[in-house]
Design an enzyme around this catalytic site. Structure first.
Site, PDB file in Angstrom:
ATOM      1  CD  GLU A  17      -2.622   1.600   2.674  1.00 52.28           C
ATOM      2  OE1 GLU A  17      -3.775   0.224   2.384  1.00 52.28           O
ATOM      3  OE2 GLU A  17      -2.441   1.863   3.437  1.00 52.28           O
ATOM      4  CB  THR A  48      -4.727   5.266   0.515  1.00 55.81           C
ATOM      5  OG1 THR A  48      -3.203   6.478   0.976  1.00 55.81           O
ATOM      6  CG2 THR A  48      -3.840   4.029   1.896  1.00 55.81           C
ATOM      7  CG  HIS A  77      -7.633   2.844  -0.897  1.00 58.86           C
ATOM      8  ND1 HIS A  77      -7.029   2.024   0.397  1.00 58.86           N
ATOM      9  CD2 HIS A  77      -6.453   1.744  -1.582  1.00 58.86           C
ATOM     10  CE1 HIS A  77      -6.216   1.274   0.185  1.00 58.86           C
ATOM     11  NE2 HIS A  77      -6.333   0.922  -0.493  1.00 58.86           N
ATOM     12  CD  GLN A 210       6.445   3.700  10.649  1.00 59.83           C
ATOM     13  OE1 GLN A 210       6.966   3.666  11.319  1.00 59.83           O
ATOM     14  NE2 GLN A 210       5.455   3.484  10.285  1.00 59.83           N
ATOM     15  CE  LYS A 270       8.915   5.474   7.215  1.00 63.74           C
ATOM     16  NZ  LYS A 270       9.097   5.144   8.040  1.00 63.74           N
TER      17      LYS A 270
HETATM   18  P1  FAD Z   1     -18.056   0.720   7.624  1.00 60.52           P
HETATM   19  O1  FAD Z   1     -18.196  -0.733   6.668  1.00 60.52           O
HETATM   20  O2  FAD Z   1     -18.826   1.600   7.197  1.00 60.52           O
HETATM   21  O3  FAD Z   1     -17.409   0.220   8.678  1.00 60.52           O
HETATM   22  C1  FAD Z   1     -17.676   1.688  10.054  1.00 60.52           C
HETATM   23  C2  FAD Z   1     -17.775   1.119  10.850  1.00 60.52           C
HETATM   24  O4  FAD Z   1     -19.588   0.985  10.693  1.00 60.52           O
HETATM   25  C3  FAD Z   1     -18.089  -0.079  12.024  1.00 60.52           C
HETATM   26  O5  FAD Z   1     -17.945   0.135  13.331  1.00 60.52           O
HETATM   27  C4  FAD Z   1     -18.870  -1.126  11.219  1.00 60.52           C
HETATM   28  O6  FAD Z   1     -19.299  -2.562  12.006  1.00 60.52           O
HETATM   29  C5  FAD Z   1     -19.890   0.188  11.250  1.00 60.52           C
HETATM   30  N1  FAD Z   1     -21.310  -0.912  10.530  1.00 60.52           N
HETATM   31  C6  FAD Z   1     -21.160  -0.940   8.779  1.00 60.52           C
HETATM   32  N2  FAD Z   1     -22.171  -1.262   8.481  1.00 60.52           N
HETATM   33  C7  FAD Z   1     -23.265  -0.892   8.473  1.00 60.52           C
HETATM   34  C8  FAD Z   1     -24.446  -0.523   8.969  1.00 60.52           C
HETATM   35  N3  FAD Z   1     -25.043  -0.682   7.284  1.00 60.52           N
HETATM   36  N4  FAD Z   1     -25.364  -0.307   9.705  1.00 60.52           N
HETATM   37  C9  FAD Z   1     -24.929  -0.415  10.648  1.00 60.52           C
HETATM   38  N5  FAD Z   1     -23.219  -0.149  11.549  1.00 60.52           N
HETATM   39  C10 FAD Z   1     -22.773  -0.270   9.748  1.00 60.52           C
HETATM   40  N6  FAD Z   1      -9.529   5.841   5.166  1.00 60.52           N
HETATM   41  C11 FAD Z   1      -9.295   6.786   4.134  1.00 60.52           C
HETATM   42  O7  FAD Z   1      -9.405   7.995   4.112  1.00 60.52           O
HETATM   43  N7  FAD Z   1      -8.606   6.466   2.756  1.00 60.52           N
HETATM   44  C12 FAD Z   1      -8.084   5.550   2.475  1.00 60.52           C
HETATM   45  O8  FAD Z   1      -7.554   5.675   1.358  1.00 60.52           O
HETATM   46  C13 FAD Z   1      -8.388   4.283   3.704  1.00 60.52           C
HETATM   47  N8  FAD Z   1      -7.664   2.696   3.399  1.00 60.52           N
HETATM   48  C14 FAD Z   1      -7.902   2.025   3.970  1.00 60.52           C
HETATM   49  C15 FAD Z   1      -7.452   0.400   3.854  1.00 60.52           C
HETATM   50  C16 FAD Z   1      -7.888  -0.416   4.891  1.00 60.52           C
HETATM   51  C17 FAD Z   1      -7.426  -1.607   4.427  1.00 60.52           C
HETATM   52  C18 FAD Z   1      -8.622  -0.778   5.868  1.00 60.52           C
HETATM   53  C19 FAD Z   1      -8.365  -1.343   7.336  1.00 60.52           C
HETATM   54  C20 FAD Z   1      -8.533   1.237   6.767  1.00 60.52           C
HETATM   55  C21 FAD Z   1      -8.352   1.838   5.044  1.00 60.52           C
HETATM   56  N9  FAD Z   1      -9.131   3.087   5.635  1.00 60.52           N
HETATM   57  C22 FAD Z   1      -8.479   4.425   4.374  1.00 60.52           C
HETATM   58  C23 FAD Z   1      -9.690   3.877   7.093  1.00 60.52           C
HETATM   59  C24 FAD Z   1     -11.529   3.722   7.175  1.00 60.52           C
HETATM   60  O9  FAD Z   1     -12.061   4.509   6.208  1.00 60.52           O
HETATM   61  C25 FAD Z   1     -11.566   3.462   8.458  1.00 60.52           C
HETATM   62  O10 FAD Z   1     -11.550   3.084   9.256  1.00 60.52           O
HETATM   63  C26 FAD Z   1     -13.285   4.186   8.716  1.00 60.52           C
HETATM   64  O11 FAD Z   1     -13.358   4.322   9.918  1.00 60.52           O
HETATM   65  C27 FAD Z   1     -14.263   3.021   8.859  1.00 60.52           C
HETATM   66  O12 FAD Z   1     -14.358   2.182   6.818  1.00 60.52           O
HETATM   67  P2  FAD Z   1     -15.097   1.454   6.312  1.00 60.52           P
HETATM   68  O13 FAD Z   1     -15.320   1.077   5.108  1.00 60.52           O
HETATM   69  O14 FAD Z   1     -14.355  -0.032   7.567  1.00 60.52           O
HETATM   70  O15 FAD Z   1     -16.109   1.442   7.080  1.00 60.52           O
END
Ligand code: FAD
Length: 286
Positions: A17, A48, A77, A210, A270
């Protein structure tokens, strides 16, 4: 190439990533770092995206550049929090127009003040991508130690199942530092019928700062074995770099040894870290 095709080929893979520049002024230096990472020939590179879309153009620029210049498949992303449906549809069109076949469907972190756009959760973005994304391969995020907004793993996994059922092709995990938490998560999601490939996300921690950042971002549990290493080497940059890479390598080897075939490494842009990790695994993944 679609990520699902890469994952179904067989063999062990390591993907990376990277993150795009936040401003024009650092565009060239970030592009250079991402090119050095792509030149290491990972199985794919994911790029991202700033929540709210601040760096949306750069995500595509970097993803397209890596794909065209190095022939390395890329994942763009995309976040939906604070975005309107029309903006998200435009971005989906731009991803397809750039020839990128893979998208990571994310909600993004809710900004301070809580302003939301047309989307509440990432599952709605998955539906949008299935409708407007003309055959994109769709990835999504998952959380071995459950998402911080979820009260527990049970509800987080129920929400994950709903998201996957809307059309997710693969999952990538939040960083974790204790593999047993990942193995337990895998057992629980498979039991709930989530059967898509899951790529563990490994973050090599290579400097003391970090550690704090990783804790803030992920809330991941840090085992004593890891914390001792930070205590001992945190003030010596070269030693911390070596120890952090060794810890991440150890995690990856344990995952491979326990039947996991695909690892995603958070490179933090990095190239030297990405290179060293691949060198450490050279006989294992060849
Ligand atoms: P969701 O899947 O919507 O989940 C968020 C929360 O809501 C969880 O607690 C889930 O249980 C709950 N939830 C989900 N669906 C529902 C529903 N239908 N009803 C009720 N509750 C629900 N952030 C960035 O800004 N840019 C990036 O490029 C980025 N890349 C990432 C890559 C990875 C691999 C990971 C793990 C995270 C990344 N993030 C990124 C961070 C991410 O955007 C945050 O963790 C964010 O808070 C949650 O995103 P999500 O897509 O998991 O959300």
């Amino acid at each position: 190439m679609k990520i699902t095709d890469i994952l179904s080929k067989g063999g062990l893979t390591v993907s990376f990533e990277v993150f795009p520049p936040k401003t024009d002024t650092v565009f060239e230096s970030v592009k250079d770092a991402t090119e050095k990472i792509a030149a290491l020939c990972p199985s794919f590179v994911s790029v991202t995206y700033g929540a709210g879309g601040g760096t949306s153009r750069y995500t595509l620029d970097i993803a397209k550049n890596i794909k065209e210049k190095y022939g390395v498949p890329t994942v763009a992303h995309l976040t939906c929090v604070s975005s309107s449906r029309s903006t998200v549809r435009e971005r989906i069109e731009a991803i397809s127009a750039a020839g990128i076949q893979n998208v990571m469907a994310l909600r993004g972190d809710i900004p301070n003040g809580g302003a939301l756009g047309d989307y509440v959760h990432a599952d709605e973005l998955v539906t949008e991508l299935k409708t407007y994304g003309s055959d994109l391969c769709i990835g999504a995020a998952c959380y071995p130690e459950h998402h911080p907004e979820s009260p527990d793993s049970i509800s987080d996994i129920e929400n994950l199942k709903r998201k996957v059922d809307r059309g997710v092709d693969f999952l990538t995990t939040q960083m974790f530092f204790d593999n047993s938490l990942f193995y337990s998560f895998m057992y629980r999601i498979r039991e709930k019928g989530i059967s898509v490939p899951v790529l563990p996300g490994i973050m090599p921690i290579t400097n003391e700062k970090q550690v704090v950042r990783a804790r803030e971002l992920s809330g991941s549990f840090m085992p004593q074995r890891f914390l001792s290493l930070v205590d001992k080497f945190g003030k010596r940059p070269d030693a911390m770099m070596q120890a952090g890479i060794a810890y991440a390598t150890d995690q990856i080897i344990d995952l491979f040894a326990n039947g996991i075939s695909h690892i995603h490494v958070y490179t933090m842009n990095k190239p030297e870290v990405a290179k060293k990790i691949l060198e450490n695994l050279s006989s294992i993944i060849s």
